[in-house]
Every structure is written in structure tokens, then in C-alpha cells.
Motif scaffolding. Structure first.
Motif, mmCIF file in Angstrom:
data_model
loop_
_atom_site.group_PDB
_atom_site.id
_atom_site.type_symbol
_atom_site.label_atom_id
_atom_site.label_comp_id
_atom_site.label_asym_id
_atom_site.label_seq_id
_atom_site.Cartn_x
_atom_site.Cartn_y
_atom_site.Cartn_z
ATOM 1 N N GLY A 219 6.314 -31.544 -31.911
ATOM 2 C CA GLY A 219 6.965 -30.654 -32.859
ATOM 3 C C GLY A 219 6.485 -29.217 -32.827
ATOM 4 N N PHE A 220 5.361 -28.935 -32.123
ATOM 5 C CA PHE A 220 4.794 -27.586 -32.153
ATOM 6 C C PHE A 220 4.015 -27.336 -30.863
ATOM 7 N N GLU A 221 4.486 -26.381 -30.047
ATOM 8 C CA GLU A 221 3.846 -26.071 -28.775
ATOM 9 C C GLU A 221 3.635 -24.566 -28.672
ATOM 10 N N CYS A 222 2.466 -24.172 -28.201
ATOM 11 C CA CYS A 222 2.123 -22.751 -28.111
ATOM 12 C C CYS A 222 1.447 -22.481 -26.773
ATOM 13 N N GLU A 223 1.872 -21.424 -26.103
ATOM 14 C CA GLU A 223 1.141 -20.901 -24.960
ATOM 15 C C GLU A 223 0.619 -19.533 -25.370
ATOM 16 N N ILE A 224 -0.674 -19.329 -25.213
ATOM 17 C CA ILE A 224 -1.345 -18.172 -25.806
ATOM 18 C C ILE A 224 -2.193 -17.442 -24.769
ATOM 19 N N LEU A 225 -2.046 -16.119 -24.727
ATOM 20 C CA LEU A 225 -2.953 -15.256 -23.979
ATOM 21 C C LEU A 225 -3.843 -14.560 -24.994
ATOM 22 N N GLU A 226 -5.149 -14.760 -24.868
ATOM 23 C CA GLU A 226 -6.107 -14.086 -25.754
ATOM 24 C C GLU A 226 -6.960 -13.132 -24.940
ATOM 25 N N VAL A 227 -7.131 -11.940 -25.471
ATOM 26 C CA VAL A 227 -7.961 -10.930 -24.828
ATOM 27 C C VAL A 227 -9.083 -10.555 -25.791
ATOM 28 N N PHE A 228 -10.309 -10.770 -25.348
ATOM 29 C CA PHE A 228 -11.482 -10.281 -26.072
ATOM 30 C C PHE A 228 -11.769 -8.905 -25.477
ATOM 31 N N PRO A 229 -11.507 -7.820 -26.217
ATOM 32 C CA PRO A 229 -11.463 -6.492 -25.603
ATOM 33 C C PRO A 229 -12.810 -5.894 -25.215
ATOM 34 N N ASP A 230 -13.900 -6.491 -25.642
ATOM 35 C CA ASP A 230 -15.217 -5.943 -25.304
ATOM 36 C C ASP A 230 -16.239 -7.072 -25.347
ATOM 37 N N ARG A 231 -16.611 -7.564 -24.169
ATOM 38 C CA ARG A 231 -17.544 -8.690 -24.104
ATOM 39 C C ARG A 231 -18.904 -8.351 -24.699
ATOM 40 N N THR A 232 -19.187 -7.081 -24.882
ATOM 41 C CA THR A 232 -20.445 -6.669 -25.484
ATOM 42 C C THR A 232 -20.618 -7.278 -26.875
ATOM 43 N N MET A 233 -19.514 -7.554 -27.550
ATOM 44 C CA MET A 233 -19.626 -8.113 -28.904
ATOM 45 C C MET A 233 -20.354 -9.452 -28.897
ATOM 46 N N CYS B 214 -12.356 -8.000 -37.488
ATOM 47 C CA CYS B 214 -13.566 -8.249 -38.262
ATOM 48 C C CYS B 214 -14.218 -6.907 -38.576
ATOM 49 N N SER B 215 -14.422 -6.633 -39.844
ATOM 50 C CA SER B 215 -15.037 -5.375 -40.281
ATOM 51 C C SER B 215 -14.366 -4.159 -39.649
ATOM 52 N N GLY B 216 -13.058 -4.220 -39.558
ATOM 53 C CA GLY B 216 -12.286 -3.092 -39.043
ATOM 54 C C GLY B 216 -12.201 -3.000 -37.533
ATOM 55 N N ARG B 217 -12.831 -3.918 -36.804
ATOM 56 C CA ARG B 217 -12.789 -3.885 -35.339
ATOM 57 C C ARG B 217 -11.981 -5.054 -34.805
ATOM 58 N N VAL B 218 -11.176 -4.793 -33.791
ATOM 59 C CA VAL B 218 -10.379 -5.836 -33.151
ATOM 60 C C VAL B 218 -11.302 -6.659 -32.253
ATOM 61 N N VAL B 219 -11.400 -7.950 -32.549
ATOM 62 C CA VAL B 219 -12.262 -8.823 -31.753
ATOM 63 C C VAL B 219 -11.456 -9.697 -30.789
ATOM 64 N N CYS B 220 -10.153 -9.788 -31.009
ATOM 65 C CA CYS B 220 -9.304 -10.557 -30.104
ATOM 66 C C CYS B 220 -7.856 -10.125 -30.301
ATOM 67 N N ILE B 221 -7.117 -10.049 -29.191
ATOM 68 C CA ILE B 221 -5.679 -9.789 -29.211
ATOM 69 C C ILE B 221 -5.018 -11.042 -28.670
ATOM 70 N N ALA B 222 -4.157 -11.670 -29.476
ATOM 71 C CA ALA B 222 -3.520 -12.930 -29.082
ATOM 72 C C ALA B 222 -2.013 -12.735 -29.003
ATOM 73 N N THR B 223 -1.451 -13.015 -27.834
ATOM 74 C CA THR B 223 -0.016 -12.940 -27.615
ATOM 75 C C THR B 223 0.470 -14.354 -27.333
ATOM 76 N N SER B 224 1.420 -14.817 -28.136
ATOM 77 C CA SER B 224 1.798 -16.233 -28.108
ATOM 78 C C SER B 224 3.297 -16.425 -27.927
ATOM 79 N N SER B 225 3.620 -17.516 -27.245
ATOM 80 C CA SER B 225 4.993 -17.999 -27.156
ATOM 81 C C SER B 225 5.001 -19.377 -27.814
ATOM 82 N N VAL B 226 5.769 -19.516 -28.896
ATOM 83 C CA VAL B 226 5.739 -20.720 -29.724
ATOM 84 C C VAL B 226 7.103 -21.404 -29.684
#
Length: 197
Positions: free
Chosen positions: A150-164, A81-93
Motif C-alpha cells: 500500500g505504500f512504496e517510496c524511493e528516496i534520495l537523501e543528501v547529507f550536505p556536509d559530512r563534517t556534521m 536542526c537548529s536552523g541548519r539543513v542536515v539532510c535533503i530528501a527527494t522522494s517518489s511515493v
């Protein structure tokens, strides 16, 4: 399961367990997002959220997706968002439906939009929530599953700075946040120094 969502004709209740003690109300809302995190973040920041694919490794596809010949992919995306990473999502689908194979692998919809495009509400399971300090910033992490036939996902999401979550749009406009502030403290945005000649 860390999130229990129940309802009847008169009430709805979402109870969360095993969360960090300092989790805020806004963070709890983000932790129970069910494929609509991008939409919620866009609403919170009042700006578009873009998805940048960092990598996507799809297993060789020799036949259309089916329960007998599932297609799998491991991927990582950044929500920006506006050039800043607000979440990093790593998924196994895992895909076992030609419809989801087309939407996700050929039309290239992100995970949340794939569920929306297919008009399916996924089953949501919150598996883990952690808070930690990384590179001087307070991270919030969640691991969860989204599933529909038909569609299963396991996802790790990291919000890199809770200050946001405390600063909102002001956080996006800051090029650098100097200090990590504990929950309950007020933020004071540093003012630019002025020189009198």
C-alpha cells in the motif's frame, strides 16, 4: 543490494558493500536508517529535527488509492536542526491503500512517521551510496527504497556536509565551517580573535 541484514536466534549481522572507503561507523548507521532517520539525527544532535517541505507534487486524485488507481507524489523536504539543513530528501511515493493515502496526503505525516503511525515495518533496500564534493563540502548521498503493501517510496537523501558527523552539536553552532577536513584528522574550532588596547 548494498545492505544485507540477517539475523537468527543468536546473532544479527548487517553487511554493507560498495561504500566510499572513508565511511565512518556513524555514517554507516545513518545509511541503513529505515524510515527513522529523523529520530536518529535527533538522538545524535540531542535536538529536535524539523521537516520543511520544499515542494510536493501530487498526481490528480480522481478515486481513492488502490492497486488499480495508485496515487503518486514527488516531493522534497529538508531536515533542519537548529536552523541548519542536515539532510535533503527527494522522494517518489506510490500509494495504493486508502489508509496510507489518508495518513500521508491528508494527515500530512512525513514518510518515516507514516510507517510508524500505520505500525508497519517497511522492507528496506539500499540502492546506491556516493560521496562527492559540492560547494567545497563533502556530501554523502544514498538512494534507497522503503516498501510495505500500500505504500512504496524511493528516496534520495543528501547529507550536505559530512563534517556534521565528526563535530556533532559543535557543527550546529558554527555559522560557517571554513575548511573541509579529511577523515581521521582532528577538528580545531577557530577561536575568535581578540584585540588588546
Amino acid at each position: 543490494m548494498l545492505a544485507n541484514d540477517s539475523f537468527n536466534v543468536a546473532s544479527t549481522s548487517v553487511s554493507l558493500t560498495a561504500l566510499p572507503k572513508d565511511t565512518t561507523g556513524l555514517e554507516r548507521i545513518m545509511l541503513v536508517a529505515q524510515g527513522d532517520l529523523q529520530r536518529l539525527l535527533s538522538t545524535f544532535f540531542s535536538r529536535p529535527i524539523f521537516i520543511e517541505c520544499i515542494y510536493a507534487h501530487t498526481a490528480p486524485r480522481t478515486k481513492p488509492a488502490s492497486p488499480e488507481t495508485p496515487v503518486s507524489q514527488i516531493r522534497q523536504v529538508h531536515l533542519v536542526c537548529s536552523g541548519r539543513v542536515v539532510c535533503i530528501a527527494t522522494s517518489s511515493v506510490t500509494i495504493t491503500s486508502p489508509e496510507f493515502e489518508r495518513l500521508f496526503l491528508e494527515d500530512k505525516y512525513p514518510i518515516g512517521q507514516t510507517f510508524r503511525r500505520a505500525q508497519r515495518t517497511p522492507q528496506f533496500s539500499l540502492l546506491d551510496v556516493q560521496s562527492r564534493i559540492e560547494n567545497g563540502k563533502r556530501e554523502l548521498r544514498r538512494t534507497y527504497k522503503l516498501e510495505t503493501p500500500g505504500f512504496e517510496c524511493e528516496i534520495l537523501e543528501v547529507f550536505p556536509d559530512r563534517t556534521m558527523f565528526a563535530m556533532g552539536e559543535a557543527w550546529l553552532d558554527e555559522e560557517q565551517v571554513a575548511n573541509v577536513v579529511a577523515p581521521g584528522q582532528n577538528w580545531v574550532v577557530p577561536q575568535a580573535e581578540t584585540t588588546v588596547h
